[in-house]
Write an enzyme that holds these catalytic residues in place. Structure first.
Site, PDB file in Angstrom:
ATOM      1  CG  ASP A 160      -1.827  -1.203   1.321  1.00 59.17           C
ATOM      2  OD1 ASP A 160      -2.457  -1.550   0.314  1.00 59.17           O
ATOM      3  OD2 ASP A 160      -1.863  -1.824   2.401  1.00 59.17           O
ATOM      4  CE  LYS A 168       2.941  -2.617  -4.514  1.00 67.25           C
ATOM      5  NZ  LYS A 168       2.552  -2.253  -3.138  1.00 67.25           N
ATOM      6  N   GLY A 189      -3.919  -4.267  -4.435  1.00 68.61           N
ATOM      7  CA  GLY A 189      -4.749  -3.190  -4.964  1.00 68.61           C
ATOM      8  C   GLY A 189      -3.925  -1.956  -5.248  1.00 68.61           C
ATOM      9  CG  HIS A 190      -1.564  -1.263  -7.899  1.00 66.96           C
ATOM     10  ND1 HIS A 190      -0.761  -1.372  -6.798  1.00 66.96           N
ATOM     11  CD2 HIS A 190      -1.125  -2.207  -8.767  1.00 66.96           C
ATOM     12  CE1 HIS A 190       0.122  -2.338  -6.991  1.00 66.96           C
ATOM     13  NE2 HIS A 190      -0.095  -2.874  -8.168  1.00 66.96           N
ATOM     14  CD  GLN A 244       0.413  -9.051  -2.415  1.00 66.33           C
ATOM     15  OE1 GLN A 244       1.259  -9.556  -3.136  1.00 66.33           O
ATOM     16  NE2 GLN A 244      -0.864  -9.084  -2.737  1.00 66.33           N
TER      17      GLN A 244
END
Length: 427
Positions: A13, A16, A40-41, A223
């Site tokens: 988180d 990225k 998740g991005h 991650q």
């Protein structure tokens, strides 16, 4: 062979997606090499916000080919839903390539993940319940289902039967759940075959040929370093290798082809899920970081645990990844504090420790040793160069750079694509 790896240098988180998207316009391929839809991005383009889970952030950059590598585990329904959502918003997704060797997250993997976490109770790991771990376990146990298996019904049926032989015993006798029918699983998986077919490719061949042609390839980890199955805070980790070495195995390229490794650091620290977190805050400062930083998981929807910057784990990330650069994100979130603590070492049983302890017991007992740095109150969101930052913000960045062991080459001063200060080019 301009191949770059971009990965999280904390617990994930870190931003990225923003970093990958920033580079996306300058690269030819962006490759996800591990993880699944447990990552998740969030990418902000103009006034549009995109939440990506399986898809590489480069899918938002015209001219860039997004690739899902063999090291990723894929839930077909999630992937197709994500593609559909982007298509509805006018994003061209036709260039996506999906490795035929990537493993499929089956319905029974999701079931096993959820019932196992409930069974563990207070000892639970804090998984997302999306079947990621059980799918990687099947891969290692050689009973996994790969994308290419969708195109041979006989092989697919045999593999599902082999996987469910044991799983149904566990589900019925240990968890008191109903057995899962082989035919039902096969029938569901086969419905995805034609929909995925346009994307399926020999991505190892494609990427190596691209590098031989001097194309720019960016490998994007999900991650973060401290969630790596081998090098993270085990057992509170993910089930794959988001560290730089994972790019080689998860995409099928040799280590000699990697020219740069970029670590993404948040200007403070966050974590989702269970596990040790030395700088975690339980006071007003922690709540302020969570509120100002919008610290809620893109995939999980869970509030992130927040704490001050930890230079010990940053140095560790530099070492295990061979980092050449850092991208520091969310510096703007720290605006308004008179003083900002930075963890420079740990105290463990009365001893000062400046490197990450390899012992799980020691890390659980680690207490942060803080150095106080002066804060700033000026709005930095409009800064376009390092010299535009307040002197104290400049000093904070330089201190983090010195403590972390690699140069900070870019700084995020806001969520937008254009709210970034580039100090040194990554290309």
């Amino acid at each position: 062979m301009p191949a770059l790896v971009l990965l999280g240098a904390q617990w994930g988180d870190e931003g990225k997606g923003k970093a990958t998207d920033l580079l996306g316009g300058s690269v030819d391929y962006v490759v996800r090499y591990q993880g699944g839809n447990n990552a998740g991005h969030t990418v902000v383009v103009g006034d549009q916000k995109y939440a990506l889970h399986l898809l590489p952030s480069g899918i938002l950059s015209p001219g860039c080919t997004p690739v899902i590598g063999n090291g990723v585990v894929v839930d077909p329904s999630v992937l197709l839903s994500e593609l559909s959502g982007l298509n509805e918003r006018g994003v061209d997704t036709s260039k996506l390539l999906l490795s035929g060797n990537a493993h499929i997250i089956t319905p029974y993997n999701v079931t096993v993940d959820k019932v196992t976490e409930r069974f563990l109770g207070k000892r639970k790991i804090g998984t997302t319940g999306r079947g990621i771990g059980p799918t990687y376990a099947d891969k290692i146990n050689r009973v996994g289902i790969r994308v290419q298996d969708l195109y041979d019904e006989s092989i697919l049926t045999q593999k599902v039967e082999a996987a469910l032989d044991i799983k149904n015993q566990v589900l019925t006798k240990l968890y008191n759940r109903r057995a899962i029918a082989v035919d039902q699983v096969v029938e569901e998986l086969l419905t995805y075959a034609d929909k995925l077919r346009p994307y399926v490719s020999d991505t190892v061949l494609v990427l190596n040929q691209a590098l031989e042609e001097d194309k720019v390839v960016l490998f994007e980890g999900g991650q973060g370093t401290l969630l790596d199955i081998d090098h993270g805070t085990y057992p509170f980790v993910t089930s794959s290798n988001p560290t730089a070495g994972g790019a080689c195995t998860g995409a099928g390229v040799g280590p000699t082809k990697i020219s740069r490794v970029i670590g993404i650091l948040k200007a403070y620290t966050t974590r989702v899920g269970a596990g040790p977190f030395p700088t975690e805050l339980f006071d007003e400062d922690g709540e302020a970081l969570r509120r100002i930083g919008g610290e809620r998981g893109v995939t999980t929807g869970r509030d992130r645990r927040c704490g001050w910057f930890d230079a010990v784990i940053a140095r560790y990330a530099t070492r295990v990844n061979g980092l050449t650069d850092f991208f520091l994100t969310k510096l703007d979130v720290l605006t308004g504090w008179e003083q900002i603590p930075v963890c420079v070492a740990y105290e463990i049983d009365g001893r000062r420790v400046e490197e990450l302890p390899y012992s799980q017991t020691d890390f659980h007992h680690a207490k942060p040793v803080y150095e106080m740095l002066p804060g700033w109150s000026e709005d930095i969101s409009k800064a376009k160069s390092f010299s535009d930052l307040p002197k104290n913000a400049q000093a904070y960045v330089k201190a983090l750079e010195e403590m972390s062991g690699a140069p900070i080459s870019a700084i995020g001063v806001g969520p937008g694509r254009d709210e970034t200060i580039e100090i040194n080019s990554f290309l």
